[in-house]
Write a protein that holds these residues in place. Structure first.
Motif, PDB file in Angstrom:
ATOM      1  N   ASN A   1       0.820  -1.216   0.000  1.00 28.25           N
ATOM      2  CA  ASN A   1       0.000   0.000   0.000  1.00 28.25           C
ATOM      3  C   ASN A   1       0.853   1.265   0.000  1.00 28.25           C
ATOM      4  OD1 ASN A   1      -2.392  -1.442  -0.041  1.00 28.25           O
ATOM      5  ND2 ASN A   1      -2.598  -1.467   2.192  1.00 28.25           N
ATOM      6  N   VAL A   2       1.924   1.263   0.800  1.00 29.78           N
ATOM      7  CA  VAL A   2       2.825   2.423   0.822  1.00 29.78           C
ATOM      8  C   VAL A   2       3.522   2.568  -0.530  1.00 29.78           C
ATOM      9  CG1 VAL A   2       4.944   3.362   1.837  1.00 29.78           C
ATOM     10  CG2 VAL A   2       3.178   2.377   3.320  1.00 29.78           C
ATOM     11  N   ALA A   3       3.944   1.438  -1.104  1.00 30.94           N
ATOM     12  CA  ALA A   3       4.599   1.473  -2.416  1.00 30.94           C
ATOM     13  C   ALA A   3       3.665   2.024  -3.486  1.00 30.94           C
ATOM     14  CB  ALA A   3       5.066   0.073  -2.802  1.00 30.94           C
ATOM     15  N   ARG A   4       2.410   1.640  -3.399  1.00 28.28           N
ATOM     16  CA  ARG A   4       1.434   2.143  -4.378  1.00 28.28           C
ATOM     17  C   ARG A   4       1.368   3.665  -4.330  1.00 28.28           C
ATOM     18  NH1 ARG A   4      -2.491  -0.770  -2.896  1.00 28.28           N
ATOM     19  NH2 ARG A   4      -2.537  -2.314  -4.576  1.00 28.28           N
ATOM     20  N   GLN A   5       1.369   4.234  -3.155  1.00 22.29           N
ATOM     21  CA  GLN A   5       1.327   5.686  -3.017  1.00 22.29           C
ATOM     22  C   GLN A   5       2.610   6.340  -3.524  1.00 22.29           C
ATOM     23  OE1 GLN A   5      -1.374   7.539  -2.239  1.00 22.29           O
ATOM     24  NE2 GLN A   5      -2.394   5.536  -2.331  1.00 22.29           N
ATOM     25  N   LYS A   6       3.752   5.729  -3.249  1.00 18.01           N
ATOM     26  CA  LYS A   6       5.020   6.277  -3.738  1.00 18.01           C
ATOM     27  C   LYS A   6       5.073   6.263  -5.266  1.00 18.01           C
ATOM     28  CE  LYS A   6       7.960   5.062   0.236  1.00 18.01           C
ATOM     29  NZ  LYS A   6       9.122   4.241   0.690  1.00 18.01           N
ATOM     30  N   LEU A   7       4.633   5.157  -5.844  1.00 17.10           N
ATOM     31  CA  LEU A   7       4.646   5.048  -7.305  1.00 17.10           C
ATOM     32  C   LEU A   7       3.667   6.030  -7.935  1.00 17.10           C
ATOM     33  CD1 LEU A   7       4.789   1.153  -7.590  1.00 17.10           C
ATOM     34  CD2 LEU A   7       6.643   2.747  -8.138  1.00 17.10           C
ATOM     35  N   LEU A   8       2.516   6.214  -7.296  1.00 19.77           N
ATOM     36  CA  LEU A   8       1.545   7.176  -7.800  1.00 19.77           C
ATOM     37  C   LEU A   8       2.101   8.595  -7.753  1.00 19.77           C
ATOM     38  CD1 LEU A   8      -1.279   7.872  -8.841  1.00 19.77           C
ATOM     39  CD2 LEU A   8      -2.065   7.926  -6.459  1.00 19.77           C
ATOM     40  N   GLN A   9       2.721   8.954  -6.652  1.00 14.24           N
ATOM     41  CA  GLN A   9       3.300  10.296  -6.527  1.00 14.24           C
ATOM     42  C   GLN A   9       4.377  10.524  -7.581  1.00 14.24           C
ATOM     43  OE1 GLN A   9       4.619  10.609  -2.458  1.00 14.24           O
ATOM     44  NE2 GLN A   9       2.538  10.318  -1.639  1.00 14.24           N
ATOM     45  N   HIS A  10       5.207   9.500  -7.807  1.00  8.57           N
ATOM     46  CA  HIS A  10       6.255   9.619  -8.830  1.00  8.57           C
ATOM     47  C   HIS A  10       5.622   9.795 -10.208  1.00  8.57           C
ATOM     48  CE1 HIS A  10      10.047   8.806 -10.944  1.00  8.57           C
ATOM     49  NE2 HIS A  10       9.307   8.104 -11.789  1.00  8.57           N
ATOM     50  N   ARG A  11       4.609   9.009 -10.480  1.00  5.57           N
ATOM     51  CA  ARG A  11       3.964   9.062 -11.794  1.00  5.57           C
ATOM     52  C   ARG A  11       3.359  10.431 -12.058  1.00  5.57           C
ATOM     53  NH1 ARG A  11      -0.488   4.530 -13.351  1.00  5.57           N
ATOM     54  NH2 ARG A  11      -2.025   6.001 -12.527  1.00  5.57           N
ATOM     55  N   LEU A  12       2.670  10.961 -11.078  1.00  5.00           N
ATOM     56  CA  LEU A  12       2.018  12.254 -11.254  1.00  5.00           C
ATOM     57  C   LEU A  12       3.024  13.392 -11.339  1.00  5.00           C
ATOM     58  CD1 LEU A  12      -0.980  11.837  -8.776  1.00  5.00           C
ATOM     59  CD2 LEU A  12      -1.026  11.666 -11.273  1.00  5.00           C
ATOM     60  N   LYS A  13       4.161  13.235 -10.681  1.00  2.00           N
ATOM     61  CA  LYS A  13       5.168  14.294 -10.661  1.00  2.00           C
ATOM     62  C   LYS A  13       6.054  14.273 -11.894  1.00  2.00           C
ATOM     63  CE  LYS A  13       9.071  16.074  -7.928  1.00  2.00           C
ATOM     64  NZ  LYS A  13       9.917  15.871  -6.721  1.00  2.00           N
ATOM     65  N   GLU A  14       6.443  13.092 -12.332  1.00  2.00           N
ATOM     66  CA  GLU A  14       7.478  12.974 -13.361  1.00  2.00           C
ATOM     67  C   GLU A  14       6.935  12.704 -14.764  1.00  2.00           C
ATOM     68  OE1 GLU A  14      10.539  13.660 -12.754  1.00  2.00           O
ATOM     69  OE2 GLU A  14      10.261  13.888 -10.583  1.00  2.00           O
ATOM     70  N   ARG A  15       5.725  12.196 -14.865  1.00  2.00           N
ATOM     71  CA  ARG A  15       5.234  11.784 -16.183  1.00  2.00           C
ATOM     72  C   ARG A  15       4.065  12.663 -16.631  1.00  2.00           C
ATOM     73  NH1 ARG A  15       5.121   5.172 -15.537  1.00  2.00           N
ATOM     74  NH2 ARG A  15       7.315   4.936 -14.922  1.00  2.00           N
ATOM     75  N   PRO A  16       4.106  13.160 -17.848  1.00  2.00           N
ATOM     76  CA  PRO A  16       2.964  13.899 -18.378  1.00  2.00           C
ATOM     77  C   PRO A  16       1.746  12.983 -18.487  1.00  2.00           C
ATOM     78  CG  PRO A  16       4.929  14.296 -19.696  1.00  2.00           C
ATOM     79  CD  PRO A  16       5.252  13.152 -18.787  1.00  2.00           C
TER      80      PRO A  16
END
Length: 815
Positions: free
Chosen positions: A488-503
């Motif tokens: 669950n924590v990893a899911r949030q980290k990956l989501l934050q990275h995706r929203l920040k780094e990827r258009p």
């Protein structure tokens, strides 16, 4: 999707050939000094000045469109026009062939759309030929599904395949001459360059129109006549009374078809590519919850097997790559049979239908996995990209995007895929190891090169659930709870990275009335089902459904005329609503009534139903046409799916075609609406319309019942009647609260709900005046210290009184 498998080719009159296998009697020279060309200097001058050409063809008009897909071609050198009266009149005036290119924004067919644009529509040589010999028109199929349906049927029937971009050549009277999907342009490379090229197609069509004009017109006329015959065939009903011959054993026949196509390894039906087809899943799941008479005919074991097929399919989809495990929601379909490699576009109509079927599955099984998937979809719809701040729901998110902000080339799924190295950097070594095993992430990627024709997924991973916390806990020596927390924590980290780094993928921010109707229905069902177990989420679903209804009524509905508009984007579009816009919105309003018991939703549904009948009803054969009789820019007036049903009566289907495909049948939804409204309002005339809608498809339904999944509930109602459970009295009365909770905890398939609250008598007046039965029941509940009433009714009569404590057994009998 450049093409999709269809039925075997149907023998229509031979269209004018542009195939590489035959030679025209003479050729049109294209390019410099070619057919119809003026001097390069004069054309360049026209384009630069933005002037009309000598025949009145205006410069590229696509910026005037509201469609993001259409506007995306606004800077092509092709003088694209809009499909409107002025353009079609220009074609007639100048006797020019019309070239129509149809697509839509989110589809990964946009790979071929982009390639065709780059190779052809941005090519000056091709633009010159198009501009000088044709009237080129670009259409968004989601805005004009009526046009797309007619010419897609033509292309499917004459070539055996179809898809988007759809490319069709028409006479000035809009009769089809020749069609296909993608043809390579002059700059095509690889194997494509050996195929018949678009430039050659244009040359042959222009030549035939010029040199063999009479033959071309005659051929097009023959094709149109044959299309009309197909459209008319099989829709004459049974010739007897409404419902004749449409017995309950049709459900058993449809069930048997789906068992033969069921994929016992991964769920779903047929081979790859695999679509969710929630309409078929909904039919199968309901077999065990229809009235007991249906279960007796189909068989108890068969109904249980049908439920098992649905649950296995839903589980496979929820675990598969078609499900966005980081950011919620589902992609449109899977390239692979195991659901693990999607085409990544996310469509509103898919989210809505899948929310509905996962809620249904939870009501039937009480499985936490089904509820988790439903909650996931509801969050994506209500809290993510598809929700307009003004209240409606946008259409879709694109399949293609940039992988990093600095990239210049979009690729499929770039927003969603991951490398193992990214897992290591973002999550840390141990967490990355655990999550990689959980989501099937490999160092060299998990996409088979055979499924990656454009090398877009090299070393990339599409996430799918490949393990469980329990299995991983044994492997890593941790508790399952600890493993779950890490995931669950990893899911949030990956989501934050995706929203920040990827258009983010492009958003098609059209608001389509019919798709919003599907969303309203799903959210309303979820709100009712979750009311007692998760009030917060129920409120989220109800609030968003209410906002969508308000948006449509304010922006897409004319209170004076009762006419809906099809789309909204920066204002309402110019196209009036089609039959599906009315049908799906009515369904949504009926679901909202049962979720809130606000009579205003029922009143609007009734008004829209009358308008749908006025505009689209086939007075001769029954059922609803897709389009208005007033539509002057169409060569055929179809009922949804009817043309393909006619074709499939002589050919072999591939399992993806028919009345119900990715969206439910307009006539199926309409028949159910009519039965529900007729029951709620005590209006037998509406029920007669429902019966006639079923009978309109009787001939083909008897031959191919599996193509009519969304009509099956109406078939049940036509044989057994539709019931309503009426709760009269103070809603806060413990007895009524208990029974309402019981009713909402079940998947009711042949039953509507009515609540009569004396405190809301003013708002109830309309309903009480429409249905005398409700007036009588409310009187019983409120006169002389009367007690609350719970009664099961059919039409204008109530069934024999039963002990309210025995409502469970009554519902098992009634469905």
């Amino acid at each position: 999707m450049a093409s999709k498998s269809a039925a075997k080719t149907v023998a229509l009159p031979t269209p004018i050939s542009a195939s590489s296998g035959g030679k025209a009697s003479s050729s049109v020279v294209v390019g410099k000094g070619g057919a119809g060309s003026g001097s390069a200097e004069s054309e360049a001058s026209e384009e630069a000045s933005g002037a009309e050409d000598k025949l009145g063809l205006k410069p590229n008009q696509l910026l005037k469109s509201q469609s993001p897909y259409v506007r995306g071609h606004a800077h092509n050198p092709v003088r694209w026009q809009l499909w409107n009266e002025e353009t079609l009149e220009l074609a007639k005036k100048n006797n020019r062939i019309v070239f129509v290119s149809i697509g839509y924004a989110a589809c990964h067919c946009k790979y071929t759309t982009i390639v065709m644009e780059r190779e052809s529509f941005e090519n000056e040589e091709i633009a010159k030929v198009l501009n000088e010999n044709f009237i080129p028109i670009k259409i968004d199929r989601e805005e004009r599904p009526d046009i797309d349906r007619i010419y897609m049927n033509f292309v499917q029937a004459t070539t055996g395949s179809g898809g988007w971009p759809l490319s069709v050549f028409l006479t000035p009277d809009l009769q089809p001459v020749f069609g296909g999907t993608y043809w390579p342009g002059p700059s095509a490379v690889g194997g494509m360059k050996d195929q018949l090229g678009f430039l050659e197609v244009l040359g042959k069509i222009a030549n035939v129109w010029k040199e063999q004009h009479e033959r071309c017109v005659a051929s097009a006329s023959d094709i149109l006549n044959q299309l009309k015959e197909f459209a008319d065939e099989g829709l004459k009903g049974t010739g007897g009374e409404p419902g004749d011959g449409l017995e309950l054993d049709l459900l058993e026949e449809a069930y048997q078809h789906f068992t033969t196509r069921y994929d016992r390894s991964y769920g779903g039906f047929g081979n790859a590519p695999k679509f969710p087809t929630p309409v078929n899943l909904a039919f199968l799941l309901r077999l065990g919850t229809f009235p007991a008479t249906v279960q007796d005919i189909v068989g108890e074991m068969e109904c249980e097997n049908a439920k098992s097929m649905v649950i296995t399919t839903l589980q496979g989809m929820a675990k598969g790559g078609i499900h966005d495990h980081i950011g919620h929601g589902f992609s449109r379909y899977s390239v692979t049979a195991n659901w693990n490699l999607p085409h990544f576009e996310k469509m509103l109509y898919d989210q809505a239908q899948l929310l509905s079927i996962y809620i249904d599955a939870w009501l039937v099984t009480k499985s936490p996995a089904m509820l988790e998937a439903a909650n996931d979809i509801a969050e994506y719809m209500c809290l993510d990209a598809l929700k307009s701040p003004d209240g409606g729901f946008y259409s879709s998110e694109d399949a293609d995007s940039l992988y990093r902000k600095a990239d210049t080339e979009k690729r499929e799924g770039a927003f969603y895929v991951w490398t193992r190295k990214e897992f290591d950097v973002i999550l840390g070594e141990q967490e990355a190891s655990i999550c990689a095993r959980y989501w099937n992430v490999h160092r060299d990627g998990n996409v088979d090169p055979a499924n990656d024709p454009h090398d877009e997924f090299i070393a990339q991973n599409v996430l799918s659930v490949a393990s469980t916390p329990e299995k991983l806990s044994k492997m890593y020596g941790m508790s399952a709870e600890r493993i779950t927390s890490i995931i669950n924590v990893a899911r949030q980290k990956l989501l934050q990275h995706r929203l920040k780094e990827r258009p983010r993928p492009n958003l098609d921010d059209k608001i389509i009335t019919s798709w919003n109707g599907l969303a309203i229905a799903a959210l309303a069902k979820a709100a009712g089902a979750l009311e007692s177990t998760d009030p917060r989420r129920a409120q989220l679903c109800r609030k968003n459904a209410e906002e969508a209804i308000s948006f449509i009524r304010k922006n897409l509905y004319d209170e004076e005329t009762g006419i809906l508009k099809r789309v909204y984007r920066e204002g309402p579009g110019g196209t009036d609503g089609f039959a599906d816009d009315y049908a799906f919105l009515i369904s949504g309003l009926l679901c909202m009534y049962e979720a809130t018991f606000d009579v205003e939703y029922l009143q609007w549904a009734d008004a829209l139903q009358q308008k749908q009948i006025d505009i689209f009803w086939d007075a001769e054969n029954g059922g609803f046409f897709s389009t208005s009789e007033e539509a002057s820019d169409l060569i055929l007036r179809l009922k949804d799916g009817e043309f393909w049903v006619s074709i499939l009566s002589r050919t072999v289907a591939d399992g993806h075609l028919g009345l119900d495909s990715q969206e439910p049948s307009t006539n199926g939804v309409s028949a159910n609406n009519l039965f529900r409204l007729g029951t709620l309002l005590g209006d037998s005339k509406l029920e007669e319309y429902a019966q006639q809608t079923c009978s309109a498809f009787a001939t083909e339904l008897l031959q191919h019942p599996f193509l009519f999944s969304s009509l099956m509930p109406a078939i049940v109602a036509s044989n057994l009647g539709m019931r309503s459970v009426v709760l009269a009295g103070d809603p806060k009365d413990p007895t009524l609260e208990k029974h309402l909770k019981t009713l909402r905890s079940k998947l009711l398939t042949n039953t509507t709900l009515v609540q009569l609250d004396p405190a809301r008598k003013d708002s109830l007046e309309w309903l009480l005046n429409r249905n005398d039965l409700h007036k009588e029941l409310l009187k019983v509940a409120t006169t002389d210290g009367g007690k609350p009433v719970v009664q099961v009714c059919e039409g204008t009569k109530c069934l024999d009184a039963f002990d309210m404590g025995d409502i469970e057994s009554a519902l098992e009998e009634l469905g």
